[in-house]
Design a protein around this motif. Structure first.
Motif, PDB file in Angstrom:
ATOM      1  N   ILE A 233       0.913  -1.091   0.053  1.00  0.00           N
ATOM      2  CA  ILE A 233      -0.097  -0.038   0.017  1.00  0.00           C
ATOM      3  C   ILE A 233       0.701   1.186   0.180  1.00  0.00           C
ATOM      4  O   ILE A 233       2.188   1.098   0.662  1.00  0.00           O
ATOM      5  CB  ILE A 233      -0.975   0.034   1.189  1.00  0.00           C
ATOM      6  N   GLY A 234       0.423   2.140  -0.520  1.00  0.00           N
ATOM      7  CA  GLY A 234       0.963   3.511  -0.481  1.00  0.00           C
ATOM      8  C   GLY A 234       2.035   3.840  -1.931  1.00  0.00           C
ATOM      9  O   GLY A 234       2.148   3.083  -2.887  1.00  0.00           O
ATOM     10  N   ASP A 235       2.365   4.845  -1.997  1.00  0.00           N
ATOM     11  CA  ASP A 235       3.160   5.721  -3.087  1.00  0.00           C
ATOM     12  C   ASP A 235       4.646   5.749  -2.516  1.00  0.00           C
ATOM     13  O   ASP A 235       4.953   6.344  -1.538  1.00  0.00           O
ATOM     14  CB  ASP A 235       2.374   7.137  -3.342  1.00  0.00           C
ATOM     15  N   ALA A 236       5.407   5.277  -3.235  1.00  0.00           N
ATOM     16  CA  ALA A 236       6.937   5.190  -3.183  1.00  0.00           C
ATOM     17  C   ALA A 236       7.378   6.723  -2.768  1.00  0.00           C
ATOM     18  O   ALA A 236       8.582   6.871  -2.247  1.00  0.00           O
ATOM     19  CB  ALA A 236       7.907   4.549  -3.924  1.00  0.00           C
ATOM     20  N   THR A 237       6.825   7.541  -3.426  1.00  0.00           N
ATOM     21  CA  THR A 237       7.308   9.062  -3.259  1.00  0.00           C
ATOM     22  C   THR A 237       6.812   9.867  -2.134  1.00  0.00           C
ATOM     23  O   THR A 237       7.408  10.873  -1.871  1.00  0.00           O
ATOM     24  CB  THR A 237       7.261   9.755  -4.585  1.00  0.00           C
ATOM     25  N   GLN A 238       5.876   9.348  -1.420  1.00  0.00           N
ATOM     26  CA  GLN A 238       5.134   9.796  -0.442  1.00  0.00           C
ATOM     27  C   GLN A 238       5.925   9.647   0.987  1.00  0.00           C
ATOM     28  O   GLN A 238       6.478   8.288   1.028  1.00  0.00           O
ATOM     29  CB  GLN A 238       3.806   9.412  -0.095  1.00  0.00           C
ATOM     30  N   ALA A 239       5.996  10.688   1.878  1.00  0.00           N
ATOM     31  CA  ALA A 239       6.774  10.335   3.026  1.00  0.00           C
ATOM     32  C   ALA A 239       6.476  11.521   4.123  1.00  0.00           C
ATOM     33  O   ALA A 239       6.040  12.475   3.601  1.00  0.00           O
ATOM     34  CB  ALA A 239       8.480  10.387   2.496  1.00  0.00           C
ATOM     35  N   HIS A 240       7.128  11.372   5.232  1.00  0.00           N
ATOM     36  CA  HIS A 240       7.029  12.258   6.093  1.00  0.00           C
ATOM     37  C   HIS A 240       8.148  12.965   5.964  1.00  0.00           C
ATOM     38  O   HIS A 240       9.396  12.605   6.280  1.00  0.00           O
ATOM     39  CB  HIS A 240       7.010  11.768   7.530  1.00  0.00           C
TER      40      HIS A 240
END
Length: 470
Positions: A233-240
């Motif tokens: 799950i999730g987008d590899a470019t999204q992050a804190h």
């Protein structure tokens, strides 16, 4: 069978899982990739936990009810969140502090530079390092086995059931397993792969700094997704991702390298232009978008500019800013194009409309006729001395992870594993599709760490009964 519950990871989520499983009667072995002196992962750099509460509670003032917490999370994620799991985290945050205190964690009122979150966040006495040390002391007292310098590269599965983990050439069996080994933010090659080149031909990831541990390489995460075909799950470019001082170290800069004066001034890119509303919302709700904003600017660098009126109103960073007695001099010292810099500042100063400045509320000090606007706390930058801070993206943790449900089970082709569970950054993307608000990462890790530990202990008991019956 080597142990009942194997916990892979050494930060908050892993420790919560290990302690909970041990409390449930399981024999627990925890494997930490880092040496003892650097144990704790990113949790060692934290300082607070976002907590739901319906009335004042010791260090928490007023009330922060479930619905407000949910709306705050919904806003920062833009709806990219699993509401059921998010609400599970929110509700768990209301009841976890007593358990934490029983394991040695102490809380304190927020520091003066963090009063915006006095109502929503409980601060750890001594910060995240003290929390991690308290948990390790409790684990040792309860009989949890801990091994340092033991990174796990892969695991063995049989029809979705955990069998063993491999650390180097060593095979470690267990009746059940909790994965809490963090994201992949320290893996530069994976960051480059995720972000690619931009339209200017740059590799943005090459300019990223890592706010936390160097040990979060994502080795186990990649193995689970690519080789074991776990549901992701999730987008590899999204992050804190936070805007931090460009002079920060590559790893382990932590909170002290964050630049918190953004909402009190303006932020310019290397062309001397503003590119986003610095006063959009309270800083604890918006600080984590600025790393990503800077990552999309030329050279992945920007500059925060303030004047003397802002001094004393924000938590000072570890490095002093560049100082000048005039704005043209500041532009030269920052290496920015002076003419464009001055045009941007002049336009901004003229657009500021008089209001009643109050940094503790969404005040009426805003710009008029300016793009991008500054919605709150807009005051002319006209009082020397002037200060500038160079910013670069600082990655805290990545959001690509393993899909799970309220049981914390890892899923394969949408089927939950009977004895493999996940907690912390390896599953935070279920709740955080994008964005961040202060303290929610620790809320996720604490809630799912405890769930995973409880479920892993139960799975180990089931395995023990089966073996006895056989």
């Amino acid at each position: 069978m080597g142990t009942d519950v194997l916990v892979i990871g050494g930060g908050n989520a892993a420790l919560c899982a290990a302690l909970t499983a041990r409390e449930a009667g399981a024999r627990v072995l925890l494997l930490e990739a880092a040496p003892r002196a650097l144990r704790g992962g990113n949790s060692a750099h934290t300082r607070n936990l976002r907590c739901m509460h319906d009335a004042p509670q010791d260090v928490l003032v007023d009330a922060y009810p479930e619905e407000e917490y949910w709306q705050d999370l919904l806003k920062v994620t833009g709806g990219r969140t699993n509401e059921a799991l998010a609400r599970l985290v929110i509700r768990a945050s209301a009841t976890c502090r007593g358990w934490m205190q029983r394991h040695g964690v102490r809380f304190q009122p927020p520091l003066s530079g963090a009063l915006h979150v006095a109502r929503t966040n409980a601060f750890f006495m001594g910060g995240g390092k003290a929390l991690v040390n308290a948990y390790y002391r409790s684990a040792e007292r309860l009989g949890v086995q801990v091994r340092y310098d033991t990174p796990v590269q892969r695991i063995e599965l049989q029809d979705g059931r955990f069998v063993a983990a491999w650390a180097g050439g060593e095979r470690i069996e267990a009746a059940s397993c909790v994965l809490a080994a963090g994201g992949f933010e320290s893996n530069r090659d994976w960051l480059r792969e995720a972000w690619g080149r931009n339209a200017r031909g740059e590799w943005p990831a090459d300019q990223f700094l890592i706010r936390g541990t160097r040990f979060n390489q994502g080795t186990l995460l990649r193995h689970l997704i690519d080789e074991q075909h776990a549901d992701a799950i999730g987008d590899a470019t999204q992050a804190h991702m936070v805007a931090i001082d460009a002079r920060a170290p590559l790893y382990d800069g932590g909170i002290c390298t964050r630049i918190d004066c953004v909402s009190l001034g303006v932020v310019l890119n290397r062309d001397g232009e503003r590119f986003y509303d610095e006063g959009e919302d309270f800083w604890p709700k918006r600080y984590a978008i600025w790393g990503r904003l800077v990552a999309h600017q030329p050279g992945q660098t920007a500059w925060s500019v303030i004047d003397a009126k802002a001094v004393g109103r924000f938590m000072p960073p570890v490095f002093p800013g560049v100082v000048a007695d005039s704005l043209p001099e500041l532009a030269r010292r920052l290496g920015l194009p002076e003419d464009r810099f001055m045009q941007t500042l002049d336009d901004y100063n003229r657009a500021c409309r008089p209001g009643r400045f109050d940094h503790t509320v969404l005040d009426d000090c805003a710009t008029e006729g300016l793009t991008p606007a500054k919605s709150h706390w807009a005051r002319p930058i006209d009082t020397p001395p002037f200060y500038g801070y160079a910013l670069r993206p600082g990655v805290t943790f990545t959001y690509l992870g393993l899909r799970t449900d309220e049981t914390a089970a890892v899923r394969f082709a949408d089927r939950p594993s009977p004895n493999l569970f996940v907690a912390g950054e390896m599953m935070a993307g279920n709740v955080l599709g994008q964005g961040y608000t202060a303290g929610v990462g620790m809320s996720i890790g604490t809630a799912f760490g405890r769930i995973a530990g409880e479920r892993a202990a139960a799975a180990a008991r089931v395995q023990e009964v089966r073996h006895a019956a056989a």
